[in-house]
Motif scaffolding. Structure first.
Motif, PDB file in Angstrom:
ATOM      1  N   ILE A 162       5.126   9.820   6.126  1.00 61.25           N
ATOM      2  CA  ILE A 162       5.305   8.629   6.704  1.00 61.25           C
ATOM      3  C   ILE A 162       5.440   7.412   5.748  1.00 61.25           C
ATOM      4  N   ILE A 163       4.151   7.163   4.993  1.00 54.75           N
ATOM      5  CA  ILE A 163       4.309   6.309   4.027  1.00 54.75           C
ATOM      6  C   ILE A 163       5.482   6.284   3.078  1.00 54.75           C
ATOM      7  N   PHE A 198       0.855  -1.278   0.059  1.00 55.63           N
ATOM      8  CA  PHE A 198       0.021  -0.114   0.041  1.00 55.63           C
ATOM      9  C   PHE A 198       0.892   1.292   0.089  1.00 55.63           C
ATOM     10  N   HIS A 199       0.767   2.177  -1.022  1.00 47.77           N
ATOM     11  CA  HIS A 199       1.461   3.338  -1.035  1.00 47.77           C
ATOM     12  C   HIS A 199       0.364   4.758  -0.816  1.00 47.77           C
ATOM     13  N   THR A 219      11.942   4.254  -9.791  1.00 47.66           N
ATOM     14  CA  THR A 219      13.312   4.826  -9.608  1.00 47.66           C
ATOM     15  C   THR A 219      12.866   6.495  -9.769  1.00 47.66           C
ATOM     16  N   ARG A 220      11.953   6.845 -10.239  1.00 44.23           N
ATOM     17  CA  ARG A 220      11.493   8.471 -10.112  1.00 44.23           C
ATOM     18  C   ARG A 220      11.067   8.837  -8.749  1.00 44.23           C
ATOM     19  N   PHE A 221      10.515   8.032  -8.100  1.00 45.57           N
ATOM     20  CA  PHE A 221      10.121   8.056  -6.618  1.00 45.57           C
ATOM     21  C   PHE A 221      11.330   8.047  -5.660  1.00 45.57           C
ATOM     22  N   VAL A 275       8.014  -6.328  -6.063  1.00 46.88           N
ATOM     23  CA  VAL A 275       8.143  -6.602  -4.407  1.00 46.88           C
ATOM     24  C   VAL A 275       7.108  -5.445  -3.687  1.00 46.88           C
ATOM     25  N   LEU A 276       7.668  -4.150  -4.252  1.00 46.98           N
ATOM     26  CA  LEU A 276       7.034  -3.208  -3.522  1.00 46.98           C
ATOM     27  C   LEU A 276       5.736  -2.681  -4.324  1.00 46.98           C
ATOM     28  N   ASN A 277       5.346  -3.438  -5.043  1.00 46.11           N
ATOM     29  CA  ASN A 277       4.100  -3.100  -5.699  1.00 46.11           C
ATOM     30  C   ASN A 277       3.808  -1.637  -6.616  1.00 46.11           C
TER      31      ASN A 277
END
Length: 78
Positions: free
Chosen positions: A36-37, A4-5, A72-74, A62-64
């Motif tokens: 926090i997320i 969940f992001h 990469t952008r994040f 794995v991190l959805n």
């Protein structure tokens, strides 16, 4: 939870509103729920990059993240 992001997903799980969740997280941690997320997700990415032999694409799965370039952008933005 790695899958969940969004704040909306956590609001649904916790059965609370976005405003209430932000009020609580701001009071206890000094950050909004979204901050926090993002911080936690960034930590997960750093751990995977440092301690696993996974490719960026595998970590994105794995991190959805829907694509590796979104991860990469994040990562670069934060």
């Amino acid at each position: 939870m790695r899958q969940f992001h969004s704040v909306a997903a956590y609001c649904k799980i916790l059965n609370t509103s976005r405003q209430q969740l932000n009020k609580i997280t701001k009071a206890y941690f000094g950050y909004t729920a979204k901050e926090i997320i993002h911080f936690r997700l960034l930590q997960e990415i750093k751990m995977e990059l440092s301690y696993s032999n996974k490719t960026i694409s595998e970590i994105a799965d794995v991190l959805n993240f829907c694509e590796a370039n979104n991860l990469t952008r994040f990562f670069n933005r934060l």
